[in-house]
Scaffold this motif. Structure first.
Motif, PDB file in Angstrom:
ATOM      1  N   ALA A 106       1.104  -1.390  -0.040  1.00 42.24           N
ATOM      2  CA  ALA A 106       0.072  -0.661   0.240  1.00 42.24           C
ATOM      3  C   ALA A 106       0.416   0.976  -0.119  1.00 42.24           C
ATOM      4  O   ALA A 106       1.720   1.439   0.388  1.00 42.24           O
ATOM      5  CB  ALA A 106      -1.133  -0.256   1.420  1.00 42.24           C
ATOM      6  N   THR A 107       0.188   1.796  -0.901  1.00 43.78           N
ATOM      7  CA  THR A 107       0.826   4.018  -0.346  1.00 43.78           C
ATOM      8  C   THR A 107       0.472   3.959  -0.272  1.00 43.78           C
ATOM      9  O   THR A 107      -1.355   4.415  -0.763  1.00 43.78           O
ATOM     10  CB  THR A 107       1.499   4.301  -2.095  1.00 43.78           C
ATOM     11  N   ASN A 108       0.180   5.400   0.771  1.00 41.17           N
ATOM     12  CA  ASN A 108      -1.048   5.766   1.654  1.00 41.17           C
ATOM     13  C   ASN A 108      -0.512   7.723   1.840  1.00 41.17           C
ATOM     14  O   ASN A 108       0.084   7.798   2.187  1.00 41.17           O
ATOM     15  CB  ASN A 108      -1.308   5.481   2.965  1.00 41.17           C
ATOM     16  N   VAL A 109      -1.245   8.704   1.166  1.00 40.92           N
ATOM     17  CA  VAL A 109      -0.945  10.009   1.324  1.00 40.92           C
ATOM     18  C   VAL A 109      -1.621  10.542   2.233  1.00 40.92           C
ATOM     19  O   VAL A 109      -3.375   9.697   2.217  1.00 40.92           O
ATOM     20  CB  VAL A 109      -1.134  10.536   0.040  1.00 40.92           C
ATOM     21  N   PHE A 110      -1.147  11.032   2.896  1.00 41.55           N
ATOM     22  CA  PHE A 110      -2.194  11.873   3.951  1.00 41.55           C
ATOM     23  C   PHE A 110      -1.751  13.743   4.073  1.00 41.55           C
ATOM     24  O   PHE A 110      -0.687  13.873   3.583  1.00 41.55           O
ATOM     25  CB  PHE A 110      -1.377  11.674   5.791  1.00 41.55           C
ATOM     26  N   LEU A 111      -2.828  14.262   4.229  1.00 46.02           N
ATOM     27  CA  LEU A 111      -2.727  15.706   3.876  1.00 46.02           C
ATOM     28  C   LEU A 111      -2.949  16.721   5.186  1.00 46.02           C
ATOM     29  O   LEU A 111      -3.830  15.789   6.337  1.00 46.02           O
ATOM     30  CB  LEU A 111      -3.037  16.547   3.603  1.00 46.02           C
ATOM     31  N   LEU A 112      -1.696  17.499   6.316  1.00 46.03           N
ATOM     32  CA  LEU A 112      -2.527  18.319   7.730  1.00 46.03           C
ATOM     33  C   LEU A 112      -3.055  19.455   7.189  1.00 46.03           C
ATOM     34  O   LEU A 112      -3.136  19.876   6.827  1.00 46.03           O
ATOM     35  CB  LEU A 112      -0.808  18.521   8.004  1.00 46.03           C
ATOM     36  N   ARG A 113      -4.559  19.109   8.191  1.00 41.73           N
ATOM     37  CA  ARG A 113      -5.458  20.417   7.840  1.00 41.73           C
ATOM     38  C   ARG A 113      -5.772  20.382   9.314  1.00 41.73           C
ATOM     39  O   ARG A 113      -6.336  19.681  10.100  1.00 41.73           O
ATOM     40  CB  ARG A 113      -6.693  19.563   7.079  1.00 41.73           C
ATOM     41  N   ASP A 114      -5.916  21.614   9.340  1.00 40.41           N
ATOM     42  CA  ASP A 114      -6.263  22.279  11.078  1.00 40.41           C
ATOM     43  C   ASP A 114      -5.524  21.196  12.218  1.00 40.41           C
ATOM     44  O   ASP A 114      -5.864  21.045  12.472  1.00 40.41           O
ATOM     45  CB  ASP A 114      -7.549  22.361  10.813  1.00 40.41           C
ATOM     46  N   GLY A 115      -4.101  21.396  11.366  1.00 38.00           N
ATOM     47  CA  GLY A 115      -3.290  20.447  13.001  1.00 38.00           C
ATOM     48  C   GLY A 115      -3.428  18.913  12.566  1.00 38.00           C
ATOM     49  O   GLY A 115      -3.242  18.378  13.733  1.00 38.00           O
TER      50      GLY A 115
END
Lengths: 136, 136
Positions: A106-115
């Motif tokens: 798996a490749t999982n991508v994450f974004l930091l939004r409002d901490g």
């Protein structure tokens, strides 16, 4: 391991807990709910947008009686407000009609939004297990 | 389409040109050459680090006489200095022993370094083509 890396790995862990629990509300908490998030289930086409992605989890959960997920070889990388994780999943699924054991990369991508780190992409692909690879 | 999106798509295009040309030096120009970059070829395990990734391309190119690549359904997303692309590849490979046609879903991740977008992750996974899906 930095604090940010710990935070990203924690969200990744909660994603797999949601999967093993067959719980779409736990998925709601993990994903960024926007119309451009992306999901590729093993061997399947790209799904885009949270509604479509959520529907796919509902379908998988409705068709599965129990699921066990072991995650290993977790590599995390963070650049600014984006993080991505590579990991291996060993997924054992129990259906009405039997069970299936799959080894998945798996490749999982994450974004930091409002901490808070939120999943924005999940790409899972089937790996040949060692026993099958030997048969080739 | 923003200028940054155009720049990322251009590097993505050059990646597939390198693939179709079976040219590892064109790959050198596309990838960030660091020990943590990641590559998953269809059905295979994760490779990490540029040396290992480069070696895999050399192996693929040495075993292939010709390759044709059609890329479609390109979705690009940029956040700060990170970009990721989802796209579909139709890859026709000619080997000594015959040929293979594969439909592949890819997730490609890029970083902006010194004003240039570089590939840092390539995850490609086999899709069932429409004809095979019908047979299920």
């Amino acid at each position: 391991v930095t604090e940010a890396e710990q935070a990203v790995c924690e969200v990744n862990r909660r994603f797999y807990e949601a999967l093993a629990a067959l719980d779409v509300e736990q998925m709601d908490a993990v994903w960024l709910q926007e119309d451009w998030v992306e999901c590729v289930h093993p061997g399947r086409e790209l799904l885009t947008g949270w509604l479509e992605v959520r529907k796919s989890w509902e379908g998988i959960f409705a068709n599965t009686r129990r699921m066990q997920v072991e995650v290993s070889s977790v590599l995390v990388r963070i650049e600014g407000t984006v993080a991505w994780i590579a990991c291996t999943e060993r997924v054992t699924s129990l259906f009405e009609s039997g069970f299936d054991e799959a080894l998945v990369q798996a490749t999982n991508v994450f974004l930091l939004r409002d901490g808070v780190w939120k999943m924005v992409a999940h790409h899972a692909s089937p790996l040949l297990g060692p026993s099958r690879a030997v048969l080739q």
